[in-house]
Scaffold this motif. Structure first.
Motif, short mmCIF file in Angstrom:
data_model
loop_
_atom_site.label_atom_id
_atom_site.label_comp_id
_atom_site.label_asym_id
_atom_site.label_seq_id
_atom_site.Cartn_x
_atom_site.Cartn_y
_atom_site.Cartn_z
N VAL A 25 0.85 -1.19 0.00
CA VAL A 25 0.00 0.00 0.00
C VAL A 25 0.88 1.24 0.00
CG1 VAL A 25 -1.73 1.30 1.31
CG2 VAL A 25 -1.86 -1.20 1.15
N ARG A 26 1.91 1.23 0.79
CA ARG A 26 2.90 2.32 0.81
C ARG A 26 4.23 1.73 1.24
NH1 ARG A 26 3.99 7.63 1.02
NH2 ARG A 26 5.48 8.38 2.56
N PRO A 27 5.31 2.10 0.56
CA PRO A 27 6.60 1.56 0.96
C PRO A 27 6.99 2.01 2.36
CG PRO A 27 6.87 3.31 -0.66
CD PRO A 27 5.41 3.00 -0.60
N ALA A 28 7.77 1.18 3.04
CA ALA A 28 8.22 1.51 4.39
C ALA A 28 9.42 2.44 4.28
CB ALA A 28 8.59 0.23 5.14
N LEU A 29 9.21 3.73 4.44
CA LEU A 29 10.26 4.73 4.33
C LEU A 29 10.56 5.34 5.69
CD1 LEU A 29 9.24 6.75 1.13
CD2 LEU A 29 10.78 4.79 1.27
N SER A 30 11.84 5.57 5.94
CA SER A 30 12.21 6.30 7.15
C SER A 30 11.79 7.75 6.99
CB SER A 30 13.71 6.20 7.39
OG SER A 30 14.42 6.90 6.37
N GLU A 31 11.67 8.45 8.09
CA GLU A 31 11.21 9.84 8.05
C GLU A 31 12.16 10.72 7.25
OE1 GLU A 31 10.18 13.46 11.20
OE2 GLU A 31 10.33 11.39 11.89
N ASP A 32 13.49 10.50 7.40
CA ASP A 32 14.45 11.34 6.69
C ASP A 32 14.43 11.06 5.19
OD1 ASP A 32 15.56 8.84 7.06
OD2 ASP A 32 17.24 9.55 8.27
N LEU A 151 9.78 7.22 -8.67
CA LEU A 151 10.94 6.60 -8.05
C LEU A 151 10.53 5.50 -7.07
CD1 LEU A 151 13.09 9.79 -7.39
CD2 LEU A 151 13.84 7.83 -8.77
N LEU A 152 9.38 5.68 -6.44
CA LEU A 152 8.94 4.74 -5.41
C LEU A 152 8.04 3.63 -5.96
CD1 LEU A 152 8.08 7.20 -2.51
CD2 LEU A 152 10.05 5.67 -2.65
N ARG A 153 7.84 3.59 -7.27
CA ARG A 153 6.81 2.71 -7.84
C ARG A 153 7.00 1.26 -7.46
NH1 ARG A 153 5.90 0.10 -12.75
NH2 ARG A 153 7.92 0.77 -13.55
N LYS A 154 8.25 0.78 -7.40
CA LYS A 154 8.51 -0.61 -7.04
C LYS A 154 9.33 -0.74 -5.76
CE LYS A 154 8.15 -2.47 -11.73
NZ LYS A 154 8.77 -3.33 -12.77
N VAL A 155 9.38 0.34 -5.00
CA VAL A 155 10.14 0.33 -3.75
C VAL A 155 9.30 -0.27 -2.63
CG1 VAL A 155 11.09 1.82 -1.95
CG2 VAL A 155 11.66 2.25 -4.35
N VAL A 156 9.92 -1.14 -1.84
CA VAL A 156 9.23 -1.72 -0.68
C VAL A 156 9.75 -1.14 0.63
CG1 VAL A 156 8.64 -3.85 -1.87
CG2 VAL A 156 10.81 -3.70 -0.65
N GLY A 158 12.87 1.97 2.28
CA GLY A 158 13.95 2.91 2.03
C GLY A 158 14.31 3.69 3.27
N TRP A 159 15.58 4.10 3.33
CA TRP A 159 16.04 4.87 4.48
C TRP A 159 17.29 5.65 4.11
CZ3 TRP A 159 16.15 -0.42 3.98
CH2 TRP A 159 17.41 -1.03 3.90
N LEU A 174 20.77 7.92 0.27
CA LEU A 174 19.54 7.18 0.47
C LEU A 174 19.65 5.79 -0.15
CD1 LEU A 174 17.06 10.03 -0.54
CD2 LEU A 174 17.97 9.55 1.75
N PHE A 175 19.01 4.82 0.47
CA PHE A 175 19.02 3.44 -0.04
C PHE A 175 17.59 2.92 -0.11
CE2 PHE A 175 19.08 -1.13 0.35
CZ PHE A 175 20.11 -1.52 -0.51
N PHE A 176 17.26 2.24 -1.24
CA PHE A 176 15.91 1.72 -1.44
C PHE A 176 15.97 0.28 -1.92
CE2 PHE A 176 15.90 6.27 -2.21
CZ PHE A 176 14.85 6.71 -1.40
N HIS A 177 15.15 -0.57 -1.32
CA HIS A 177 14.93 -1.92 -1.80
C HIS A 177 13.74 -1.89 -2.76
CE1 HIS A 177 17.69 -4.59 0.17
NE2 HIS A 177 17.42 -4.10 1.37
N GLN A 178 13.96 -2.41 -3.98
CA GLN A 178 12.87 -2.51 -4.94
C GLN A 178 12.50 -3.97 -5.15
OE1 GLN A 178 14.98 -0.17 -8.06
NE2 GLN A 178 13.14 1.08 -8.07
N MET A 179 11.37 -4.19 -5.80
CA MET A 179 10.96 -5.55 -6.11
C MET A 179 11.87 -6.15 -7.17
SD MET A 179 6.81 -5.37 -6.07
CE MET A 179 6.75 -4.34 -7.51
N ALA A 180 11.75 -7.45 -7.36
CA ALA A 180 12.52 -8.20 -8.37
C ALA A 180 14.02 -8.08 -8.12
CB ALA A 180 12.18 -7.73 -9.78
#
Length: 255
Positions: A25-32, A151-156, A158-159, A174-180
């Motif tokens: 529903v929404r990627p888990a992003l840190s506040e920063d 940018l967040l379309r496939k992100v699960v 990020g922090w 910044l670091f983001f985990h994406q699908m696949a």
């Protein structure tokens, strides 16, 4: 050669086709990280924008040896429906023109070009081109209607990893985990503009785990390009060819 297949300056690697889970529903992003992306969105959403990028990517040749290819890009954007990208690199020069109605791809070295209809604005036009070429181009997310959401379309998740200094400017890392199995690292200036300075995309599930790296400079949101800048006029000695899927570097090109 494969018609305009040498437009690999806009490519990274063939798109992965791994089974993807349903989008959260929404990627888990840190506040920063969330705050940095919100600021970045304002910068990338400017009605007029230009920047330069130096990119590198890894590909596997016929024997499986990982090799690198480098490109320099000049990008000019006028929202919602004008775009020009000039690419020079190890495999020659290629240009993309979008005038709001058609996309033209031109290879000055080979004197060939391809034209395709593409109404609907920049994001739709780029999606159509990339689908036709069957390639992935991470910078396409910079041109979305809402760049942060693109940018967040496939992100699960990020922090913010921390901070780093790039060319004397403090940046958020910044670091983001994406699908696949895709990972994205993004460095943006630690200012109220959050201008992008570096991007790395790693494809963990593809052979050799190839990476796309981009370094950005010359950001300008005060350019005022005219319509003529985005209009392609083919040289008299250029030949129009059919747009075909790109041939990966390291593979033989058909003449």
């Amino acid at each position: 050669m494969s018609a305009l297949g040498a437009l690999v300056g806009l490519a990274t690697v063939p798109t992965a086709h791994a089974q993807e889970p349903a989008l959260p529903v929404r990627p888990a992003l840190s506040e920063d990280a969330d705050a940095a992306l919100a600021t970045l969105n304002k910068t990338l959403s400017a009605s007029e924008l230009s920047f330069s990028a130096k990119t590198s990517r890894v590909y596997l040749n016929e024997s499986g040896q990982p090799l690198h290819i480098f490109h320099t890009m000049k990008v000019l954007v006028r929202r919602p429906d004008r775009l020009k990208i000039q690419v020079t690199g190890d495999d020659g020069a290629n240009d993309l023109f979008y005038d709001g109605k058609t996309v033209s791809l031109f290879s000055p070295d080979r004197k060939v070009y391809s034209v395709m209809p593409a109404p609907g604005g920049i994001p739709a036009a780029l999606t159509e081109v990339l689908d036709r070429l069957n390639i992935d181009f991470p910078l396409v997310n910079f041109f979305g209607v809402s760049p942060d959401q693109s940018l967040l379309r496939k992100v699960v998740a990020g922090w913010q990893v921390g901070t780093a200094t790039i060319d004397g400017v403090e940046c958020r890392h910044l670091f983001f985990h994406q699908m696949a199995g895709t990972e994205m690292e993004l460095w943006v200036e630690n200012t109220n503009a959050a201008i992008p300075r570096r991007l790395i995309v790693t494809y963990r599930l593809l052979p050799g785990q190839p990476r796309f790296v981009a370094e950005f400079t010359n950001w300008d949101s005060k350019a005022h390009p005219s319509d003529s800048v985005f209009a392609f006029q083919p040289p008299a000695d250029a030949k129009q060819v059919e747009l075909m899927p790109a041939v990966a570097p390291g593979q033989p090109r058909r003449q």
